[in-house]
Design an enzyme around this catalytic site. Structure first.
Site, PDB file in Angstrom:
ATOM      1  N   TYR A  51      10.028  -4.297  -8.584  1.00 31.39           N
ATOM      2  CA  TYR A  51       8.927  -3.984  -9.120  1.00 31.39           C
ATOM      3  C   TYR A  51       8.084  -2.832  -8.493  1.00 31.39           C
ATOM      4  CZ  TYR A  51       3.672  -4.860 -10.211  1.00 31.39           C
ATOM      5  OH  TYR A  51       2.778  -4.542 -10.559  1.00 31.39           O
ATOM      6  N   ASN A 104       1.384   0.518   5.758  1.00 29.59           N
ATOM      7  CA  ASN A 104       1.639  -0.392   4.679  1.00 29.59           C
ATOM      8  C   ASN A 104       2.232  -1.422   5.215  1.00 29.59           C
ATOM      9  OD1 ASN A 104       4.499  -0.022   2.162  1.00 29.59           O
ATOM     10  ND2 ASN A 104       2.912  -1.474   2.268  1.00 29.59           N
ATOM     11  N   GLY A 105       1.837  -2.541   5.027  1.00 25.86           N
ATOM     12  CA  GLY A 105       2.539  -4.055   5.826  1.00 25.86           C
ATOM     13  C   GLY A 105       1.507  -4.947   6.026  1.00 25.86           C
ATOM     14  N   CYS A 155       0.795  -1.205  -0.044  1.00 24.03           N
ATOM     15  CA  CYS A 155      -0.007   0.019  -0.019  1.00 24.03           C
ATOM     16  C   CYS A 155       0.844   1.289   0.113  1.00 24.03           C
ATOM     17  CB  CYS A 155      -0.796  -0.005   1.196  1.00 24.03           C
ATOM     18  SG  CYS A 155      -1.757  -1.249   1.621  1.00 24.03           S
ATOM     19  N   GLY A 182      -1.115   0.925  -4.898  1.00 20.99           N
ATOM     20  CA  GLY A 182      -2.469   0.338  -4.555  1.00 20.99           C
ATOM     21  C   GLY A 182      -3.714   0.983  -5.182  1.00 20.99           C
TER      22      GLY A 182
END
Ligand code: 5GP
Ligand code: MG
Length: 489
Positions: free
Chosen positions: A260, A105-106, A2, A30
């Site tokens: 990526y 985020n995680g 995210c 996201g």
């Protein structure tokens, strides 16, 4: 994965617009949902708006006047765990103590056991399947009981206690009511977070973001990456305080940020993403040059699978002295917001998203470069498309080493049995994908390109934290998130 953004100013009103723009710059992290939470000190209250879909679809121009205040945080959601229902969207906020709002985020590996423990210990129940609600609860409950005098000291105690309980990778931004903005990062630095500053005649502002691309976009000067295990607090007067909330841990940054996930314009932990991708292409190119000399392969052109692998494909082509050509054009108007629920739909998405340039494909021996092979679905479809339009041979180059194990820290890799490389040799994978040859970057080469302090758990099964609870977690993840799985391109 995210994206998170937080901003605070000692002079400017309405930081939600800045956070909105920051989220636009992090949209690639996201696309399932987005949200903004602001705190207006004049009226002493929080305002929020969240919704499913792309950032630009969730927010309308006239909404920002309602999201008032000099502190705001925002989130753009990539569903890995939990459904994509409204209750799973972030940020989340509670009014007591002090008013506490957070976004992260995680992923939390021991989510289920912590939730079970809290249910049995105190009858605590949650309204979502999202670990952010658990994190908010754990922070709030320590702050309430803390004997410390200042709210920021209570926060530091709560983050420190959280660091001991939580097993996972996380980058959190938060608002502590009328006191300020804060952010903290997991002790291994698995997930990224950085800080920027902007000084204007009217005053000072700070911005915290998952990636530096948002700082540039908003005109903030990069100050630093938030260190693994560091809590930063920025008061409403824009005074910055740093706390170290964990004892020294081994640094394990997620390699997938460079391979990526992160935007090419970002620097993650001060390593430019674009440069890392160029170096990966050069390293692969040097190895492939030897294969050319030995006449093992004889490609006519080097072709990227857009967008991520373009950078590596350029430097690879330069290194081996073979022309770089774009044979697949991405339709930028087809979004992941197509809800693609099963494998069949996932497969057709490749053809909807990538258009073949027939004139460049026909009769060619193609060296195709992609950033990663996860299930193998994307590569299979692309290779069959290239062959359908007349490619003579296709050699696939992956700038990620074989992905053989699941990720427990926030990357949406499937269970081990769905990973094409989990139990096959490279030759067998090549046969399954339909390529004439398959070449992977090696783990050692990845270290050369990015550095040694990486999490490569998905590549060799050696994880920075205990994955004892990993299997339960993975099952939970499959059960909860499959309805929203999107096209992988
Ligand atoms: P596969 O089809 O092998 O399962 O997926 C590989 C493709 O998915 C690659 O083209 C890669 O760029 C992309 N990819 C890898 N990780 C992710 C991810 O976390 N999200 C999305 N949307 N795509 C991904
Ligand atoms: Mg791709």
């Amino acid at each position: 994965m995210c994206g998170v953004v937080g901003a605070i100013s000692n002079s400017k009103e309405n930081l939600s617009i800045e956070v909105y723009r920051g989220l636009l710059a992090l949209q690639h992290r996201g696309q399932d949902g987005a949200g903004i939470l602001s705190y207006d000190d004049e009226v002493g209250r929080f305002y929020q708006h969240k919704g499913r879909g792309l950032v630009a679809d969730v927010f309308k121009e006239n909404q920002f006047s309602q999201l008032s205040g000099k502190i705001a945080i925002g989130h753009t959601r990539y569903t890995t765990v939990g459904s994509n229902s409204l209750s799973d969207l972030q940020p989340v906020v509670q009014g007591h103590p002090y008013g506490l709002g957070i976004a992260h985020n995680g992923n939390t590996l021991n989510y289920l056991s912590l939730v079970d423990y809290l249910r049995m210990e105190s009858g605590t129940g949650f309204t979502s399947c999202n670990d952010i609600e658990l994190i908010l609860y754990l922070l709030g409950s320590v702050m309430i009981k803390s004997k410390k005098h200042k709210p920021v000291e209570r926060l530091a105690e709560a983050v420190s206690s959280l660091g001991e309980k939580l097993n996972g990778g996380y980058g959190v931004v938060g608002i502590l009511g009328s006191y300020g903005l804060f952010a903290f990062r997991d002790p291994h630095g698995i997930r990224p977070l950085c800080l920027g500053k902007r000084v204007e005649a009217s005053g000072v502002s700070y911005c915290i973001s998952s990636e530096s691309v948002a700082l540039n976009y908003l005109g903030f000067e990069f100050v630093k990456d938030i260190a693994p295990g560091e809590l930063l607090f920025i008061s409403k007067d824009c005074e910055v305080t740093s706390f170290n909330f964990s004892k020294k841990s081994v640094i394990s940054r997620c390699m997938f940020e460079w391979v990526y996930f992160a935007s090419a314009e970002s620097s993650v932990d001060s390593i430019p993403v674009y440069k890392a991708r160029l170096v990966m292409g050069v390293i692969l190119g040097r190895r492939i040059r030897k294969m050319l000399e030995r006449l093992e392969i004889a490609p006519d052109i080097v072709v990227p699978v857009p967008d991520t692998s373009r950078t590596s494909a350029i430097s690879l082509a330069e290194t081996i002295g073979i022309p770089y050509r774009e044979c697949l054009i991405k339709n930028r108007y087809v979004h992941r917001s197509f809800i693609l629920s099963d494998q069949e739909k996932r497969e057709s998405a490749v053809e909807l998203k990538l258009g073949p340039v027939k004139s460049e494909i026909i009769g060619k021996n193609i060296l195709l470069v992609d950033d990663s092979v996860v299930r193998g679905t994307t590569s299979k479809r692309i290779v069959s498309m290239l062959k359908k339009y007349g490619a003579k041979k296709v050699t696939l180059v992956s700038t990620s080493p074989p992905i053989t194990h699941p990720c427990f820290y926030g990357v949406d890799f499937p269970s081990e049995k769905e990973l094409i490389a989990s139990n096959k040799s490279i030759d067998d994978i090549a046969i399954e994908i339909g390529v004439d040859r398959l070449i992977y970057l090696e783990i050692e080469e990845l270290y050369q390109a990015i550095g040694n302090d990486l999490c490569v758990g998905c590549l060799n099964g050696s994880y920075p934290t205990s994955t004892f609870e990993g299997k339960t977690f993975a099952n939970h993840r499959i059960k909860e998130s499959k309805q929203v799985a999107g096209a992988l391109i």
